[in-house]
Design an enzyme around this catalytic site. Structure first.
Site, PDB file in Angstrom:
ATOM      1  N   CYS A  92      41.759  43.555  45.402  1.00 43.45           N
ATOM      2  CA  CYS A  92      40.984  42.333  45.660  1.00 43.45           C
ATOM      3  C   CYS A  92      41.405  41.613  46.939  1.00 43.45           C
ATOM      4  CB  CYS A  92      41.145  41.341  44.520  1.00 43.45           C
ATOM      5  SG  CYS A  92      40.860  41.977  42.889  1.00 43.45           S
TER       6      CYS A  92
HETATM    7  O1  KQY Z   1      38.368  39.939  43.249  1.00 46.19           O
HETATM    8  C1  KQY Z   1      39.044  39.221  42.579  1.00 46.19           C
HETATM    9  N1  KQY Z   1      39.614  39.651  41.506  1.00 46.19           N
HETATM   10  C2  KQY Z   1      39.178  37.838  42.975  1.00 46.19           C
HETATM   11  C3  KQY Z   1      39.493  36.915  41.920  1.00 46.19           C
HETATM   12  C4  KQY Z   1      39.364  35.537  42.408  1.00 46.19           C
HETATM   13  C5  KQY Z   1      40.113  34.622  41.640  1.00 46.19           C
HETATM   14  C6  KQY Z   1      40.067  33.248  42.183  1.00 46.19           C
HETATM   15  N2  KQY Z   1      40.959  32.444  41.492  1.00 46.19           N
END
Ligand code: KQY
Length: 367
Positions: free
Chosen positions: A356
């Site tokens: 991510c």
């Molecule tokens: O892609 C992802 N797992 C991003 C998560 C975002 C979380 C924001 N608090």
């Protein structure tokens, strides 16, 4: 940089390469917001430095950072990492960065999806998100890539491709009420084809249990090569994840990909369950309108959320009981790469993991 209007990557002969194809480099964003990252993001910054350092040993890394944090970020990262100032709302480059596409003649372009913080005013994770929504455009500019502004809300973590015409996504995420409620599943699929150049979408059901992104596919599976998918799994029948993973496995094993192949599924153990501790919760600023980090809440930890770069795979270390097993599974699935484990609990505490926080720029010379 120009913005390409009235046409699409597929119409122009572009495709989204798989992550395991050769990269020109990797982009990340520096974490700092204290309502998502505990202790003013200090522990998260340490984890991001470890991830960037591991990737920079195999390909160029660029870290985007706000003006406020520029000096701190520059002083903590190795010289090999390029640091550029860029406004942002948080640090999830997979989701806010461009999805790059290539055309086989040396041209690279970026797809700039609409970003609304994982659900906008319906169930988004923070407001405002305008700075994040502008990041893909700025990255395209720096990379010298023309840009397509896509007409749908989508984050990069909600799609995986095999580079040979197949895209994987979850219904939970792409059909969620906070993204494109005016579009049918068929219409969303048509946009995926148009903007990534794929010819087949393999739909999975739900993502990892309690994933705050509405079930991003990159937390559930990883694609090791065309025809080989790594899937988050648990042997505990009482864990709500068991039913989700079983459904995903059934769908994958009964699907064929764009090339007509059956898919082989290799399972990854699930870490934990990993719960937020009192101490961790106490380090996060409480701000109205952002997701609370309560003690005892379960986090959506997953070894699928790893990053495949040139010559190596960077895998989160999340639970000493399962880390080595997960790393061995990656080593078998990627026999020509070294597999590096990086402690990533601090990234998980922010709501995601190594995949991510990274976004690849493919080598424009890919076929
Ligand atoms: O892609 C992802 N797992 C991003 C998560 C975002 C979380 C924001 N608090």
């Amino acid at each position: 940089m120009t913005t390409t209007h009235g046409t699409t990557p597929a119409a122009d002969g572009f495709r989204m390469p798989a992550e395991f194809e050769r990269h020109r480099g990797t982009w990340m964003v520096w974490p700092e917001r204290p309502d998502n990252w505990r202790l003013g993001a200090k522990p998260a910054q340490e984890a991001f430095v470890a991830v960037a350092t591991a990737i920079a040993e195999s390909e160029p890394v660029t870290m985007a950072v706000s003006a406020r944090q520029y000096e701190n970020c520059r002083s903590l990262l190795p010289d090999a990492v390029r640091v550029v100032e860029m406004s942002n709302d948080d640090s999830w480059m997979r989701d806010i960065g461009p999805t790059f596409v290539v055309d086989g003649t040396g041209r690279l372009r970026g797809v700039d999806w609409i970003f609304n913080a994982w659900g906008g005013l319906v169930d988004g994770l923070y407001f405002p998100w305008a700075l994040d929504d502008a990041v893909a455009r700025k990255v395209c500019e720096i990379e010298g890539a023309d840009r397509y502004r896509a007409p749908i809300v989508l984050e990069g973590g909600s799609i995986h491709t095999d580079g040979e015409g197949t895209l994987f996504a979850t219904e939970e995420c792409l059909l969620s009420a906070g993204r494109n409620p005016e579009l049918s599943k068929e219409e969303i699929e048509a946009e995926l084809r148009a903007y990534t150049g794929v010819t087949k979408v393999v739909w999975l059901g739900r993502g990892v249990y309690l994933d705050e992104t509405n079930g991003h596919v990159d937390n559930l599976i990883n694609v090791a090569r065309p025809g080989l998918v790594l899937l988050t799994w648990t042997e505990d029948p009482d864990d709500p994840q068991a039913e989700i993973s079983l459904d995903a496995r059934r769908r994958l094993e009964s699907a064929t990909d764009a090339a007509g192949r059956s898919l082989e599924v290799v399972t990854l153990p699930s870490p934990g369950p990993i719960l937020i501790t009192e101490e961790e919760s106490g380090g996060v600023d409480v701000v109205k309108g952002t997701l609370p980090r309560r003690p005892g809440d379960r986090l959506a930890g997953s070894y699928a959320n790893a990053y495949v770069c040139n010559g190596r795979v960077v895998v989160p270390r999340l639970d000493p009981r399962f880390d080595d097993e997960a790393l061995e599974i990656y080593a078998k699935a990627f026999p020509d790469r070294s597999v590096v484990g990086v402690p990533a609990r601090e990234v998980l505490l922010g709501g995601g993991n190594i995949h991510c926080i990274t976004q690849q720029v493919p080598d424009p010379d890919l076929a």
